[in-house]
Design a protein around this motif. Structure first.
Motif, PDB file in Angstrom:
ATOM      1  N   TRP A  28      -5.632  -0.545  -2.771  1.00  0.00           N
ATOM      2  CA  TRP A  28      -6.195  -1.870  -2.513  1.00  0.00           C
ATOM      3  C   TRP A  28      -7.441  -2.115  -3.361  1.00  0.00           C
ATOM      4  CZ3 TRP A  28      -5.770  -2.430   3.541  1.00  0.00           C
ATOM      5  CH2 TRP A  28      -4.435  -2.696   3.874  1.00  0.00           C
ATOM      6  N   GLN A  31      -6.421  -3.603  -6.523  1.00  0.00           N
ATOM      7  CA  GLN A  31      -5.803  -4.921  -6.416  1.00  0.00           C
ATOM      8  C   GLN A  31      -6.770  -6.017  -5.977  1.00  0.00           C
ATOM      9  OE1 GLN A  31      -2.544  -5.519  -7.404  1.00  0.00           O
ATOM     10  NE2 GLN A  31      -2.931  -3.453  -8.178  1.00  0.00           N
ATOM     11  N   PHE A  32      -7.826  -5.659  -5.272  1.00  0.00           N
ATOM     12  CA  PHE A  32      -8.762  -6.643  -4.730  1.00  0.00           C
ATOM     13  C   PHE A  32     -10.166  -6.353  -5.263  1.00  0.00           C
ATOM     14  CE2 PHE A  32      -5.277  -6.249  -1.718  1.00  0.00           C
ATOM     15  CZ  PHE A  32      -4.904  -7.572  -1.554  1.00  0.00           C
ATOM     16  N   HIS A  34     -12.931  -7.700  -4.852  1.00  0.00           N
ATOM     17  CA  HIS A  34     -14.048  -7.819  -3.911  1.00  0.00           C
ATOM     18  C   HIS A  34     -14.241  -6.554  -3.074  1.00  0.00           C
ATOM     19  CE1 HIS A  34     -10.770  -8.657  -1.112  1.00  0.00           C
ATOM     20  NE2 HIS A  34     -11.628  -8.559  -0.122  1.00  0.00           N
ATOM     21  N   LEU A  58      -7.928  -7.537   5.084  1.00  0.00           N
ATOM     22  CA  LEU A  58      -6.709  -7.131   4.378  1.00  0.00           C
ATOM     23  C   LEU A  58      -5.662  -6.608   5.353  1.00  0.00           C
ATOM     24  CD1 LEU A  58      -8.204  -5.377   1.229  1.00  0.00           C
ATOM     25  CD2 LEU A  58      -7.166  -7.644   1.380  1.00  0.00           C
ATOM     26  N   ILE A  69       0.843  -8.283  -1.414  1.00  0.00           N
ATOM     27  CA  ILE A  69      -0.463  -8.154  -2.070  1.00  0.00           C
ATOM     28  C   ILE A  69      -0.827  -9.481  -2.733  1.00  0.00           C
ATOM     29  CG2 ILE A  69      -1.723  -7.007  -3.947  1.00  0.00           C
ATOM     30  CD1 ILE A  69      -1.350  -5.142  -1.593  1.00  0.00           C
ATOM     31  N   GLU A  70       0.128 -10.076  -3.451  1.00  0.00           N
ATOM     32  CA  GLU A  70      -0.137 -11.358  -4.119  1.00  0.00           C
ATOM     33  C   GLU A  70      -0.443 -12.445  -3.100  1.00  0.00           C
ATOM     34  OE1 GLU A  70      -0.710 -11.975  -7.348  1.00  0.00           O
ATOM     35  OE2 GLU A  70      -0.505  -9.803  -7.539  1.00  0.00           O
ATOM     36  N   LYS A  73      -3.947 -11.982  -1.912  1.00  0.00           N
ATOM     37  CA  LYS A  73      -4.895 -12.435  -2.939  1.00  0.00           C
ATOM     38  C   LYS A  73      -5.046 -13.949  -2.886  1.00  0.00           C
ATOM     39  CE  LYS A  73      -4.022  -8.800  -6.351  1.00  0.00           C
ATOM     40  NZ  LYS A  73      -3.480  -8.507  -7.675  1.00  0.00           N
ATOM     41  N   GLN A  74      -3.917 -14.650  -2.790  1.00  0.00           N
ATOM     42  CA  GLN A  74      -3.960 -16.111  -2.731  1.00  0.00           C
ATOM     43  C   GLN A  74      -4.683 -16.585  -1.471  1.00  0.00           C
ATOM     44  OE1 GLN A  74       0.061 -17.534  -3.180  1.00  0.00           O
ATOM     45  NE2 GLN A  74       0.230 -16.755  -5.266  1.00  0.00           N
ATOM     46  N   ILE A  76      -6.999 -15.015   0.211  1.00  0.00           N
ATOM     47  CA  ILE A  76      -8.437 -14.746   0.059  1.00  0.00           C
ATOM     48  C   ILE A  76      -9.061 -15.748  -0.899  1.00  0.00           C
ATOM     49  CG2 ILE A  76     -10.099 -13.082  -0.872  1.00  0.00           C
ATOM     50  CD1 ILE A  76      -8.238 -10.896   0.350  1.00  0.00           C
ATOM     51  N   ASN A  77      -8.391 -16.027  -2.015  1.00  0.00           N
ATOM     52  CA  ASN A  77      -8.905 -17.014  -2.968  1.00  0.00           C
ATOM     53  C   ASN A  77      -8.957 -18.395  -2.344  1.00  0.00           C
ATOM     54  OD1 ASN A  77      -9.293 -15.147  -4.994  1.00  0.00           O
ATOM     55  ND2 ASN A  77      -7.276 -15.475  -5.893  1.00  0.00           N
TER      56      ASN A  77
END
Length: 109
Positions: A28, A31-32, A34, A58, A69-70, A73-74, A76-77
């Motif tokens: 992770w 991948q992240f 942050h 997460l 995972i993608e 990410k979306q 979180i963004n």
């Protein structure tokens, strides 16, 4: 934020908190962006309570809601963008409300 008794936690302690493997936490991190725990000069990760809160998010997105995972990410963004977009809008609406309340008072209602 939950209360934690220590300032720093090892990767094995964090893995135990969430009942996941340490390899998942390491993955992770890649991948992240942050999620970047501090590291000692020896390379040993030191997770802060803030890092643990990020991992908690997460876990909720990936493990509980079943996002990829993608997808996580979306999400979180999107959360970050929503905060940035909504704050000016909320401020503007608050100003309009105050203006209308002032007009109402001037009209004696």
């Amino acid at each position: 934020m939950e209360q934690f008794s220590k300032q720093y936690y090892s990767i094995s302690e964090v893995a135990e908190i969430f009942k996941v493997k340490t390899s998942k936490l390491r993955y992770w991190e890649t991948q992240f962006p942050h999620l970047m725990p501090k590291r000692r000069s020896s390379g040993i990760r030191k997770y802060t309570p803030e890092d643990i809160e990020k991992i908690k998010v997460l876990i909720q997105l990936i493990e509980e809601k079943g996002l990829t995972i993608e997808g996580a990410k979306q999400a979180i963004n999107h959360r970050g963008e929503a905060k940035n977009v909504n704050t000016p809008l909320i401020n503007q609406l608050t100003e309009i409300r105050q203006f209308l309340q002032g007009l109402r008072e001037d009209l004696g209602e």
